[in-house]
Structures are given as structure tokens and as C-alpha cells.
Write a protein that holds these residues in place. Structure first.
Motif, PDB file in Angstrom:
ATOM      1  N   PHE A 121      -0.788  -7.936 -34.097  1.00 37.91           N
ATOM      2  CA  PHE A 121      -0.507  -8.929 -33.067  1.00 37.91           C
ATOM      3  C   PHE A 121      -1.175  -8.509 -31.759  1.00 37.91           C
ATOM      4  O   PHE A 121      -1.282  -7.316 -31.472  1.00 37.91           O
ATOM      5  N   PRO A 122      -1.597  -9.476 -30.938  1.00 39.03           N
ATOM      6  CA  PRO A 122      -2.245  -9.134 -29.668  1.00 39.03           C
ATOM      7  C   PRO A 122      -1.233  -8.598 -28.652  1.00 39.03           C
ATOM      8  O   PRO A 122      -0.020  -8.798 -28.810  1.00 39.03           O
ATOM      9  N   PRO A 123      -1.731  -7.942 -27.611  1.00 45.04           N
ATOM     10  CA  PRO A 123      -0.835  -7.521 -26.532  1.00 45.04           C
ATOM     11  C   PRO A 123      -0.074  -8.724 -25.974  1.00 45.04           C
ATOM     12  O   PRO A 123      -0.563  -9.857 -26.019  1.00 45.04           O
ATOM     13  N   LEU A 124       1.096  -8.455 -25.447  1.00 49.01           N
ATOM     14  CA  LEU A 124       1.963  -9.448 -24.816  1.00 49.01           C
ATOM     15  C   LEU A 124       2.576 -10.430 -25.806  1.00 49.01           C
ATOM     16  O   LEU A 124       2.873 -11.581 -25.460  1.00 49.01           O
ATOM     17  N   THR A 125       2.794  -9.987 -27.037  1.00 46.08           N
ATOM     18  CA  THR A 125       3.518 -10.801 -28.007  1.00 46.08           C
ATOM     19  C   THR A 125       5.002 -10.728 -27.675  1.00 46.08           C
ATOM     20  O   THR A 125       5.570  -9.651 -27.514  1.00 46.08           O
ATOM     21  N   TYR A 126       5.618 -11.891 -27.544  1.00 40.18           N
ATOM     22  CA  TYR A 126       7.054 -11.972 -27.239  1.00 40.18           C
ATOM     23  C   TYR A 126       7.844 -11.993 -28.547  1.00 40.18           C
ATOM     24  O   TYR A 126       7.474 -12.701 -29.483  1.00 40.18           O
ATOM     25  N   LEU A 127       8.932 -11.241 -28.600  1.00 38.69           N
ATOM     26  CA  LEU A 127       9.786 -11.168 -29.782  1.00 38.69           C
ATOM     27  C   LEU A 127      11.187 -11.675 -29.418  1.00 38.69           C
ATOM     28  O   LEU A 127      11.859 -11.092 -28.570  1.00 38.69           O
ATOM     29  N   GLN A 128      11.598 -12.765 -30.052  1.00 40.73           N
ATOM     30  CA  GLN A 128      12.908 -13.369 -29.789  1.00 40.73           C
ATOM     31  C   GLN A 128      13.831 -13.077 -30.967  1.00 40.73           C
ATOM     32  O   GLN A 128      13.544 -13.492 -32.095  1.00 40.73           O
ATOM     33  N   PRO A 129      14.925 -12.353 -30.742  1.00 41.00           N
ATOM     34  CA  PRO A 129      15.870 -12.113 -31.835  1.00 41.00           C
ATOM     35  C   PRO A 129      16.448 -13.431 -32.365  1.00 41.00           C
ATOM     36  O   PRO A 129      16.781 -14.329 -31.578  1.00 41.00           O
ATOM     37  N   LEU A 130      16.509 -13.541 -33.673  1.00 37.48           N
ATOM     38  CA  LEU A 130      17.106 -14.722 -34.292  1.00 37.48           C
ATOM     39  C   LEU A 130      18.622 -14.597 -34.244  1.00 37.48           C
ATOM     40  O   LEU A 130      19.164 -13.491 -34.146  1.00 37.48           O
ATOM     41  N   ARG A 131      19.317 -15.706 -34.333  1.00 41.01           N
ATOM     42  CA  ARG A 131      20.776 -15.749 -34.216  1.00 41.01           C
ATOM     43  C   ARG A 131      21.392 -16.248 -35.518  1.00 41.01           C
ATOM     44  O   ARG A 131      20.806 -17.063 -36.220  1.00 41.01           O
ATOM     45  N   ASP A 132      22.608 -15.762 -35.795  1.00 43.05           N
ATOM     46  CA  ASP A 132      23.344 -16.261 -36.961  1.00 43.05           C
ATOM     47  C   ASP A 132      24.095 -17.530 -36.558  1.00 43.05           C
ATOM     48  O   ASP A 132      23.980 -18.006 -35.426  1.00 43.05           O
ATOM     49  N   ASN A 133      24.891 -18.073 -37.473  1.00 40.94           N
ATOM     50  CA  ASN A 133      25.575 -19.339 -37.197  1.00 40.94           C
ATOM     51  C   ASN A 133      26.701 -19.198 -36.167  1.00 40.94           C
ATOM     52  O   ASN A 133      27.273 -20.188 -35.737  1.00 40.94           O
ATOM     53  N   GLN A 134      27.017 -17.964 -35.755  1.00 40.14           N
ATOM     54  CA  GLN A 134      28.000 -17.734 -34.690  1.00 40.14           C
ATOM     55  C   GLN A 134      27.312 -17.283 -33.399  1.00 40.14           C
ATOM     56  O   GLN A 134      27.935 -16.715 -32.521  1.00 40.14           O
ATOM     57  N   ASN A 135      26.001 -17.526 -33.322  1.00 38.87           N
ATOM     58  CA  ASN A 135      25.169 -17.221 -32.154  1.00 38.87           C
ATOM     59  C   ASN A 135      25.096 -15.725 -31.819  1.00 38.87           C
ATOM     60  O   ASN A 135      24.886 -15.357 -30.670  1.00 38.87           O
ATOM     61  N   ARG A 136      25.250 -14.883 -32.812  1.00 43.41           N
ATOM     62  CA  ARG A 136      25.075 -13.437 -32.626  1.00 43.41           C
ATOM     63  C   ARG A 136      23.686 -13.061 -33.121  1.00 43.41           C
ATOM     64  O   ARG A 136      23.168 -13.663 -34.067  1.00 43.41           O
ATOM     65  N   PRO A 137      23.050 -12.062 -32.487  1.00 42.64           N
ATOM     66  CA  PRO A 137      21.740 -11.625 -32.987  1.00 42.64           C
ATOM     67  C   PRO A 137      21.836 -11.171 -34.443  1.00 42.64           C
ATOM     68  O   PRO A 137      22.821 -10.523 -34.833  1.00 42.64           O
ATOM     69  N   LYS A 138      20.841 -11.553 -35.237  1.00 49.05           N
ATOM     70  CA  LYS A 138      20.810 -11.105 -36.629  1.00 49.05           C
ATOM     71  C   LYS A 138      20.361  -9.654 -36.653  1.00 49.05           C
ATOM     72  O   LYS A 138      19.180  -9.347 -36.535  1.00 49.05           O
ATOM     73  N   CYS A 139      21.331  -8.777 -36.777  1.00 51.97           N
ATOM     74  CA  CYS A 139      21.092  -7.339 -36.704  1.00 51.97           C
ATOM     75  C   CYS A 139      22.009  -6.673 -37.718  1.00 51.97           C
ATOM     76  O   CYS A 139      23.184  -7.022 -37.816  1.00 51.97           O
ATOM     77  N   GLN A 140      21.470  -5.749 -38.476  1.00 54.01           N
ATOM     78  CA  GLN A 140      22.286  -5.052 -39.459  1.00 54.01           C
ATOM     79  C   GLN A 140      21.865  -3.600 -39.556  1.00 54.01           C
ATOM     80  O   GLN A 140      20.753  -3.240 -39.192  1.00 54.01           O
TER      81      GLN A 140
END
Length: 158
Positions: A121-140
Motif C-alpha cells: 500500500f502507498p504511504p498515507l493509507t488510512y485504516l478504519q477499524p470495522l465494527r460489529d453489530n453492537q458498534n464495537r471494533p472487531k478485535c479479538q
């Protein structure tokens, strides 16, 4: 890449040592990405991985996302990302891309390790965390043998 991420240099308003080189890399990646439109199934979802060793995710990233200041290597091979991130604090970003325009080009043909299937990916690529159905970041958190991995699902924007 560390030079591009150097916040002290940035705040001190010191110039980057190789600005033209970074500009050429950025332009080349954008040209190579456009070639992806001619690949078979350019608009198919593809999941890519970025493994980082000895990193912990910050709450601000989980809430707002963040921008990678340097070129960002990813791979389509989960095993490769896990090997790169294996350490005391392993962080894996799982990038969800729905078409060629959302992902960096496949530069495996340039790599000394083409089996790693590298997408850059080129410099300055923005990364947006995805959210679950309860609006929490998808993180495990996953445990594999003696290693613990924090996995965050993100969507890149170039």
C-alpha cells in the motif's frame, strides 16, 4: 520507513532525507494498482494481513482508525503475517478489500520472496477499524501455541 514515521523529525520541521524517492514509490504503486483492473475478477473481495511484532493497539486507533505514514506491506498469506508478527505482543491487521482500487498492488514479482504474496500500500493509507453489530471494533485475541495475537479487522482507504 522509520524516517517517514519519525514524529520528532516531523514536529521539529526537519525535512525527510529522500522526498523524491518516496514520491516515486507512491506514484509507482498507484500505477501498478491500476493494472489490477485488468486482472481476472478485479472486484472480488480479498482479505490481506499485516503482521507487526511487539506492538499493542491503542484505544484511539480502535475508535478513530489511523494512517500509515510509510509504504505498508501486507500479504494474502495469514501464515506469513503470523511469522512476521511473532513476538511478545503480536498484532495482526486483517484488511478487508472489496476491489482492486482498495488494495495495494501485488508486488510479488519484485520480491526476493515471491511466495509471500506481498501487496504494498502507498504511504498515507488510512485504516478504519470495522465494527460489529453492537458498534464495537472487531478485535479479538487468539492464542496459537506459545504466541498470543491481537487481530483487528480494518478497511483501508488509499
Amino acid at each position: 520507513n522509520n524516517e517517514l514515521r519519525d514524529q520528532a523529525r516531523f514536529h521539529a520541521r526537519r525535512r525527510h532525507l529522500l522526498p523524491a524517492t518516496v514520491a516515486f514509490i507512491d506514484e509507482a504503486l498507484r500505477w501498478l494498482r491500476s493494472i489490477g483492473a485488468n486482472e481476472p475478477q478485479p472486484n472480488v473481495e480479498r482479505v490481506l494481513y499485516r503482521g507487526m511484532k511487539n506492538m499493542r493497539v491503542q484505544n484511539s486507533f480502535l475508535e478513530q482508525g489511523g494512517t500509515e505514514l510509510a509504504p505498508m506491506s501486507t500479504t494474502s498469506e495469514l501464515k506469513v503475517a503470523m511469522q512476521y508478527s511473532a513476538g511478545e505482543h503480536s498484532l495482526l491487521l486483517r484488511l478487508h478489500t472489496s476491489n482492486f482500487a482498495m488494495r495495494g498492488p501485488d508486488i510479488s514479482f519484485l520480491s526476493a520472496f515471491p511466495a509471500e504474496r506481498e501487496f504494498l500500500f502507498p504511504p498515507l493509507t488510512y485504516l478504519q477499524p470495522l465494527r460489529d453489530n453492537q458498534n464495537r471494533p472487531k478485535c479479538q485475541t487468539l492464542r496459537v501455541d506459545d504466541a498470543t495475537f491481537t487481530v483487528i479487522d480494518v478497511q483501508p482507504t488509499i
